[in-house]
Design a protein around this motif. Structure first.
Motif, mmCIF file in Angstrom:
data_model
loop_
_atom_site.group_PDB
_atom_site.id
_atom_site.type_symbol
_atom_site.label_atom_id
_atom_site.label_comp_id
_atom_site.label_asym_id
_atom_site.label_seq_id
_atom_site.Cartn_x
_atom_site.Cartn_y
_atom_site.Cartn_z
ATOM 1 N N THR A 2 58.132 20.264 3.471
ATOM 2 C CA THR A 2 57.569 19.609 2.381
ATOM 3 C C THR A 2 57.760 18.178 2.006
ATOM 4 O OG1 THR A 2 59.383 20.559 0.637
ATOM 5 C CG2 THR A 2 57.284 21.733 0.973
ATOM 6 N N GLN A 3 59.031 17.790 2.266
ATOM 7 C CA GLN A 3 59.595 16.357 2.248
ATOM 8 C C GLN A 3 58.648 15.697 3.221
ATOM 9 O OE1 GLN A 3 62.252 15.756 -0.221
ATOM 10 N NE2 GLN A 3 61.357 13.702 -0.221
ATOM 11 N N LEU A 4 58.614 15.966 4.443
ATOM 12 C CA LEU A 4 58.118 15.085 5.629
ATOM 13 C C LEU A 4 56.405 15.072 5.300
ATOM 14 C CD1 LEU A 4 59.936 16.236 8.672
ATOM 15 C CD2 LEU A 4 60.152 14.095 7.301
ATOM 16 N N THR A 5 55.983 16.259 4.981
ATOM 17 C CA THR A 5 54.563 16.363 4.580
ATOM 18 C C THR A 5 53.934 15.581 3.451
ATOM 19 O OG1 THR A 5 54.707 18.559 3.880
ATOM 20 C CG2 THR A 5 54.131 18.095 6.292
ATOM 21 N N ASP A 6 55.100 15.395 2.555
ATOM 22 C CA ASP A 6 54.757 14.506 1.201
ATOM 23 C C ASP A 6 54.084 15.859 0.229
ATOM 24 O OD1 ASP A 6 55.023 12.828 -0.743
ATOM 25 O OD2 ASP A 6 53.152 11.681 -0.204
ATOM 26 N N SER A 7 54.527 16.937 0.145
ATOM 27 C CA SER A 7 53.977 18.110 -0.527
ATOM 28 C C SER A 7 55.159 18.606 -1.442
ATOM 29 C CB SER A 7 53.198 19.030 0.359
ATOM 30 O OG SER A 7 54.034 19.482 1.276
ATOM 31 N N SER A 8 55.999 18.030 -1.645
ATOM 32 C CA SER A 8 57.155 18.653 -2.321
ATOM 33 C C SER A 8 56.802 19.486 -3.667
ATOM 34 C CB SER A 8 58.062 17.407 -2.659
ATOM 35 O OG SER A 8 57.838 16.393 -3.483
ATOM 36 N N PHE A 9 55.512 19.123 -4.345
ATOM 37 C CA PHE A 9 55.139 19.785 -5.414
ATOM 38 C C PHE A 9 55.288 21.167 -5.083
ATOM 39 C CE2 PHE A 9 51.425 18.306 -3.382
ATOM 40 C CZ PHE A 9 50.756 19.275 -3.114
ATOM 41 N N HIS A 10 55.087 21.842 -3.725
ATOM 42 C CA HIS A 10 55.091 23.253 -3.434
ATOM 43 C C HIS A 10 56.190 23.793 -3.816
ATOM 44 C CE1 HIS A 10 51.420 23.694 -1.082
ATOM 45 N NE2 HIS A 10 51.348 22.381 -1.098
ATOM 46 N N LEU A 11 57.579 23.024 -3.923
ATOM 47 C CA LEU A 11 58.574 23.610 -4.160
ATOM 48 C C LEU A 11 58.725 24.379 -5.603
ATOM 49 C CD1 LEU A 11 61.354 20.784 -2.813
ATOM 50 C CD2 LEU A 11 60.416 23.118 -1.712
ATOM 51 N N THR A 12 58.051 23.747 -6.535
ATOM 52 C CA THR A 12 57.905 24.586 -7.734
ATOM 53 C C THR A 12 57.641 26.052 -7.491
ATOM 54 O OG1 THR A 12 57.315 22.391 -8.771
ATOM 55 C CG2 THR A 12 57.071 24.542 -10.031
ATOM 56 N N GLN A 13 56.620 26.498 -6.703
ATOM 57 C CA GLN A 13 56.322 27.660 -6.262
ATOM 58 C C GLN A 13 57.531 28.398 -5.532
ATOM 59 O OE1 GLN A 13 53.624 25.407 -6.122
ATOM 60 N NE2 GLN A 13 52.838 25.953 -8.045
ATOM 61 N N PHE A 14 57.873 27.841 -4.763
ATOM 62 C CA PHE A 14 58.977 28.283 -4.034
ATOM 63 C C PHE A 14 60.166 28.619 -4.827
ATOM 64 C CE2 PHE A 14 57.099 26.489 0.295
ATOM 65 C CZ PHE A 14 57.026 27.757 0.656
ATOM 66 N N THR A 15 60.541 27.648 -5.869
ATOM 67 C CA THR A 15 61.566 28.081 -6.562
ATOM 68 C C THR A 15 61.289 29.301 -7.598
ATOM 69 O OG1 THR A 15 62.037 25.655 -6.857
ATOM 70 C CG2 THR A 15 63.369 27.092 -8.644
#
Lengths: 294, 358
Positions: free
Chosen positions: B22-35
């Motif tokens: 997610t960091q590399l693809t600049d989509s770290s907002f997905h981490l909220t759902q993963f959390t």
């Protein structure tokens, strides 16, 4: 005193619908030994289908068509999802019927939306009432109680005096022996699904004017119906009717003591207590219940 | 190195890989759902222990989740400042259970510290599970399913009908939970990566605990119970006792998940207690193969993530219903298991032999 009677009338009205759902549970349980968690959905389907059909047909025809359509759906569900399973475990059947109830509910949501529907009153309007010695009773209550009573009597005749009914009872008493006598047990299971779907649908049509029906009414009715079936002793339909009246009246009195939002809590707490203390039911035989498979 | 260690290590690598991706693809907002998925997964592995290893179905685990979450939310947001003078509150304050902070409008707010709220909530759930577990676990089959379903509905109705719990709105404005100085479980954007690792770290810790439990004497006793309860009893295994302990344990997992997710989201609503949530957890365990913790956690990771991202749209519940039916009809042992390849081979062989025969 009048208030007391008024509460009892309200209780009987709700008791009627619980009895209908419980009878549906019992029919399928008796022939298959499974609890159909989607039973409440049949009630919802009946009420919703009749509501749609009444746009095009006179009310009695719409109700009869809705019952027939729901019976066909019940049979299809059994044929597609259950008939070909070879000796499924109880856990598997519980999960499948829960899955079916979700599927039916979600389909209903996409067909009819979230709106609340109600059939018109069979006679009179929502404000018509009959004065019975100071107690005001809606004519729909008489319809509900009357039709349900006729239904219970007809079912009694069906199971005791017709060949098909006797075959279904044989199937519930001993499946292997019934098969040896040349009864198609698989057809009996399909038929029991049809019958309980039809009964549920009819119940849905009768109470629709009083309680309203929406896409998610089914699961609540199912748990109440199950409570009643347990209370009376699983498989015993006459006792279920008595238990339904008891639960309906208890529930309507609970509004006195507790906020109305907790009405369901009362009936489910009753179910838990019965399950913990006397799972064979109020009128059931504990020794006989131990021999059954759950 | 044991197989268990390699599995856990492999899982940890997957978790890091997701973050790096997610960091590399600049989509770290997905981490909220993963959390959020992580906390649901915590509940799911506890439930998997109960269904798969102790053989007891529960359709009421969302209830335990909601009790934990709601209680923690209530304790950390309910303002006790007005009752500051009473001896009970003074005692709590002296014990360091309370914390003072400013509310939204700068007023004084005295409420429970998240740590004390968390411990109180989880302990309450454990006690509730212990008390109802005794009579509930005596039941079997349909009765067990209905009793746990009934428990779930009671909790749902109570949170929905109680105005001090926010009724249909739920409780919002729940503060973050700083488990250690500098490590805060909460919804602020800056701590997203930290929260992600904290959440999955807790899941991995829970997973390690359960895997060890399964490999131990308790685990062997449980699989004996699952296989044949009467036989296990005859071999001298206190079956009722073991079932109750696993029930309480899984309720504890659900409570911790509820508390942490509530602090992470900053709010909790009655939908968390709904029957559909309970059914969803059972569905995930079933798809994962009932007796496979790894199956359950991987299915939880995938399905919860897509569900939380809204990929299923208005068909969210329907998707879970369909999956549940399909799995139970065609693969009652779940999708994730070692024999899948073997099954496929034998299936192909059967088709081929049929083709040859005709």
């Amino acid at each position: 005193m009048e208030l007391l009677l008024q509460y009892i009338v309200a209780g009987v009205t709700y008791g009627t619908i619980y009895a209908i759902v419980a009878i549906g549970f019992n029919i399928i349980y008796n022939t298959t030994g499974i609890i159909n968690f989607a039973q409440g959905e049949f009630v919802m389907l009946g009420g919703m289908t009749a509501f749609t059909l009444k746009e095009y047909l006179p009310l009695p025809v719409a109700i009869i068509s809705a019952v027939i359509i729901t019976m066909i759906i019940g049979a299809l569900i059994e044929i597609v999802f259950i008939r070909w399973l070879h000796k499924p475990s109880v856990l598997r059947m519980i999960i499948i019927t829960i899955g079916l109830s979700i599927l039916i509910r979600e389909t209903a949501l996409h067909i009819w939306g979230e709106g609340v529907t109600a059939l018109p009153y069979f006679t009179g309007t929502s404000v018509t009432s009959v004065n019975l010695g100071g107690v005001f009773v809606s004519p729909q209550v008489f319809w509900a109680v009357g039709i349900s009573s006729i239904m219970v009597i007809l079912l009694g005749i069906f199971f005791n005096f017709t060949l098909l009914g006797k075959q279904m009872r044989a199937c519930s008493a001993n499946r292997e022996a019934a098969r040896l006598c040349g009864i198609s047990t698989r057809n009996m299971v399909t038929f029991s699904f049809m019958l309980s779907a039809g009964i549920g649908a009819l119940g849905g049509c009768i109470v629709s004017p009083i309680t309203y029906i929406q896409y998610d009414s089914g699961s609540q009715l199912a748990i109440k119906g199950f409570t009643v079936a347990i209370l009376g002793g699983l498989g015993n339909s006459t006792a279920a009717v008595a238990a339904a009246m008891i639960l309906g009246i208890l529930e309507s009195f609970s509004i006195w003591a507790l906020p109305a939002a907790y009405k369901d809590v009362v009936s489910i707490a009753i179910m838990l207590i019965i399950l913990f203390v006397k799972p064979s039911g109020l009128f059931g035989n504990a020794a006989a219940a131990r021999l059954k498979e759950y | 190195m044991s197989a268990k260690f390699i599995q856990i290590f492999g899982f940890a690598v997957t978790i890091v890989a997701i973050q790096v991706f997610t960091q590399l693809t600049d989509s770290s907002f997905h981490l909220t759902q993963f959390t959020m998925t992580a906390y649901y997964s915590l509940l799911v592995i506890g439930l998997c222990m109960l269904i798969g290893y102790a053989g007891q179905i529960s359709l009421g685990h969302a209830g335990f989740f909601a009790i934990g979450g709601y209680m923690s939310a209530f304790l950390t947001t309910h303002n006790l400042a007005a009752m500051k003078g009473t001896p009970f509150i003074a005692l709590l304050s002296k014990l360091g259970l309370l914390v003072e902070r400013k509310d939204l409008y700068g007023g004084e707010l005295l409420a429970f510290h998240p740590w004390s709220a968390c411990i109180l909530s989880v302990c309450t759930v454990l006690v509730i599970a212990y008390v109802i577990g005794g009579p509930v676990l005596k039941l079997k089959g349909h009765y067990l399913a209905m009793a746990t379903l009934g428990f779930g509905i009671i909790i749902y109705r109570i949170v929905l009908g109680t105005s001090s719990l926010g009724a249909a709105d739920g409780i919002s404005g729940v503060p973050g939970f700083s488990i250690f100085p500098g490590v805060m479980i909460g919804g602020s954007g800056s701590g997203r990566i930290l929260n992600y690792y904290v959440a999955w770290g807790i899941v991995i810790a829970g997973m390690t605990f359960l895997l060890n439990l399964i490999g131990s004497r308790v685990g062997r006793a449980l699989s004996a119970i699952h296989g044949a309860e009467d036989a296990a009893e005859a071999m001298g295994i206190p079956t009722a006792n073991y079932k109750l302990r696993v029930f309480v344990l899984s309720a504890g997992f659900a409570a911790v998940a509820g508390v942490l997710l509530t602090h992470y989201n900053g709010s909790i609503g009655p939908s968390e207690a709904s029957v559909m949530k309970s059914v969803r957890y059972v569905a995930i365990v079933a798809i994962g193969g009932m007796t496979s913790l790894w199956g359950a956690i991987s299915m939880s990771l995938i399905l919860n993530y897509f569900s939380l991202r809204g990929s299923f749209g208005t068909y969210d519940d329907a998707v879970f219903g369909v999956i549940l039916i399909l799995i139970m009809l065609f693969a009652p042992d779940g999708l994730i298991r070692k024999q899948v390849l073997g099954d496929l081979k034998s299936y192909l062989k059967r088709i081929r032999s049929k083709a040859v025969a005709s």
